[in-house]
Design a protein around this motif. Structure first.
Motif, PDB file in Angstrom:
ATOM      1  N   ASP A   2       0.858  -1.071   0.626  1.00  0.00           N
ATOM      2  CA  ASP A   2       0.000  -0.237  -0.335  1.00  0.00           C
ATOM      3  C   ASP A   2       0.754   0.973   0.235  1.00  0.00           C
ATOM      4  O   ASP A   2       0.120   2.437  -0.417  1.00  0.00           O
ATOM      5  N   ARG A   3       1.967   0.795   0.440  1.00  0.00           N
ATOM      6  CA  ARG A   3       2.563   2.026   0.532  1.00  0.00           C
ATOM      7  C   ARG A   3       4.201   2.195  -0.708  1.00  0.00           C
ATOM      8  O   ARG A   3       4.495   1.520  -1.405  1.00  0.00           O
ATOM      9  N   LYS A   4       4.160   3.281  -1.339  1.00  0.00           N
ATOM     10  CA  LYS A   4       5.251   3.637  -1.868  1.00  0.00           C
ATOM     11  C   LYS A   4       6.909   2.691  -1.503  1.00  0.00           C
ATOM     12  O   LYS A   4       7.013   3.494  -0.179  1.00  0.00           O
ATOM     13  N   VAL A   5       7.572   2.665  -1.996  1.00  0.00           N
ATOM     14  CA  VAL A   5       8.647   1.845  -1.878  1.00  0.00           C
ATOM     15  C   VAL A   5       9.990   2.373  -2.981  1.00  0.00           C
ATOM     16  O   VAL A   5       9.829   1.934  -3.782  1.00  0.00           O
ATOM     17  N   THR A   6      11.359   2.995  -2.348  1.00  0.00           N
ATOM     18  CA  THR A   6      12.060   3.416  -3.365  1.00  0.00           C
ATOM     19  C   THR A   6      13.686   2.201  -3.731  1.00  0.00           C
ATOM     20  O   THR A   6      14.610   1.933  -2.208  1.00  0.00           O
ATOM     21  N   PHE A   7      13.389   2.053  -4.730  1.00  0.00           N
ATOM     22  CA  PHE A   7      14.523   1.191  -5.122  1.00  0.00           C
ATOM     23  C   PHE A   7      15.805   2.096  -6.072  1.00  0.00           C
ATOM     24  O   PHE A   7      15.555   3.163  -6.578  1.00  0.00           O
ATOM     25  N   ILE A   8      17.143   1.170  -5.664  1.00  0.00           N
ATOM     26  CA  ILE A   8      18.097   2.247  -6.514  1.00  0.00           C
ATOM     27  C   ILE A   8      17.707   1.420  -8.134  1.00  0.00           C
ATOM     28  O   ILE A   8      17.945   0.118  -7.298  1.00  0.00           O
ATOM     29  N   ALA A   9      17.890   2.623  -9.246  1.00  0.00           N
ATOM     30  CA  ALA A   9      18.348   1.913 -10.118  1.00  0.00           C
ATOM     31  C   ALA A   9      20.076   2.120 -11.033  1.00  0.00           C
ATOM     32  O   ALA A   9      19.810   3.512 -10.599  1.00  0.00           O
ATOM     33  N   LYS A  10      19.946   1.642 -12.007  1.00  0.00           N
ATOM     34  CA  LYS A  10      21.254   2.109 -13.164  1.00  0.00           C
ATOM     35  C   LYS A  10      20.906   3.339 -13.451  1.00  0.00           C
ATOM     36  O   LYS A  10      19.852   3.813 -14.296  1.00  0.00           O
ATOM     37  N   ALA A  11      21.540   4.142 -13.342  1.00  0.00           N
ATOM     38  CA  ALA A  11      21.722   5.743 -13.875  1.00  0.00           C
ATOM     39  C   ALA A  11      21.411   5.640 -15.828  1.00  0.00           C
ATOM     40  O   ALA A  11      20.846   6.414 -15.760  1.00  0.00           O
TER      41      ALA A  11
END
Length: 250
Positions: free
Chosen positions: A53-62
């Motif tokens: 239900d909540r936003k989750v932030t991941f790291i992604a390649k630039a």
């Protein structure tokens, strides 16, 4: 933008693949938390947010955010929309520091931060040794609880070389939060970083049922690539030897 993208992507994912989920009650309704997951497929970063239900932030390649042309712009908009942050991972230690800084900023805003302690996708479905730099340092710097997460069968949806995904039900297990505040202030102790990471990986292993391999996935990928090259060279040599024998016998 995130809400609209979640509906546009999360809805079809849930409808088409019907992922099953256990442990949603372990995700806090508010406040910072780290979701530390095994990594089987590119799709992991989409299935997990789809069921939360909540936003989750991941790291992604630039590179996902800087590719030229219309396709590049659409790709950048897509990754921004699903809550991924661009980090240049080509710069060695500096890249790792940038990822850690981004994770800390996400958690300081009281949000959820997703991370793959293995550092890369598993090359063969097994669970590999977690890298201690990112997860442990972010957890100790923020005091945020760590939730172990197991993605299950996501690698079977679209195996390497397959264009069309297979419609099947992947699974997600979310474990109880782990509290590492007893280690705060010890971010520079490599033994503490190792112990924290290993504890999280052990919980992921219990949730996923994966075989654990005490080596880094990046090293395993190198071994697999080198073995494939050696096998190809051996096969080529055998064919050449056979051709030589056929010519000499004719």
């Amino acid at each position: 933008m995130y809400g609209a993208m979640k509906v546009a992507i999360g809805g079809p994912l849930k409808l088409g693949f019907r992922p099953w989920v256990e442990g949603l009650e372990n995700v806090p309704a508010e406040g910072p938390a780290i979701l530390a997951s095994n990594h089987l497929s590119f799709s992991d970063s989409f299935f997990l947010p789809a069921v939360l239900d909540r936003k989750v932030t991941f790291i992604a390649k630039a590179e996902y955010f800087t590719s030229p042309g219309v396709k590049g712009k659409l790709t950048a908009a897509f990754f921004k929309g699903v809550g991924q942050l661009p980090v240049d991972r080509s710069g060695g230690r500096g890249a790792g520091e940038a990822a850690i800084k981004s994770g800390i900023e996400v958690l300081e805003r009281g949000e959820l931060f997703g991370i793959y302690p293995e550092g890369t996708r598993s090359p063969d479905g097994r669970l590999y040794r977690g890298k201690p730099g990112g997860l442990a340092r972010v957890a100790l710097a923020t005091g945020a609880p760590v939730l172990p997460v197991a993605m299950i069968d996501t690698e079977k949806i679209q195996p390497p070389g397959k264009v069309m995904p297979k419609l099947m039900r992947p699974g997600i297990r979310i474990g109880k939060p782990l509290d590492f505040t007893r280690y705060q202030g010890m971010e520079q102790d490599r033994f503490v970083l190792r112990a924290l990471t290993d504890e999280v990986m052990y919980e992921i292993m219990k949730l996923s049922g994966q075989e654990y391999v005490d080596m880094y996935a990046t090293a395993a990928k190198r071994q697999i690539t080198e073995a494939a090259k050696a096998a190809k060279a051996a096969d080529k040599g055998e064919k050449a030897e056979k051709a030589d024998k056929e010519r000499s016998g004719s």
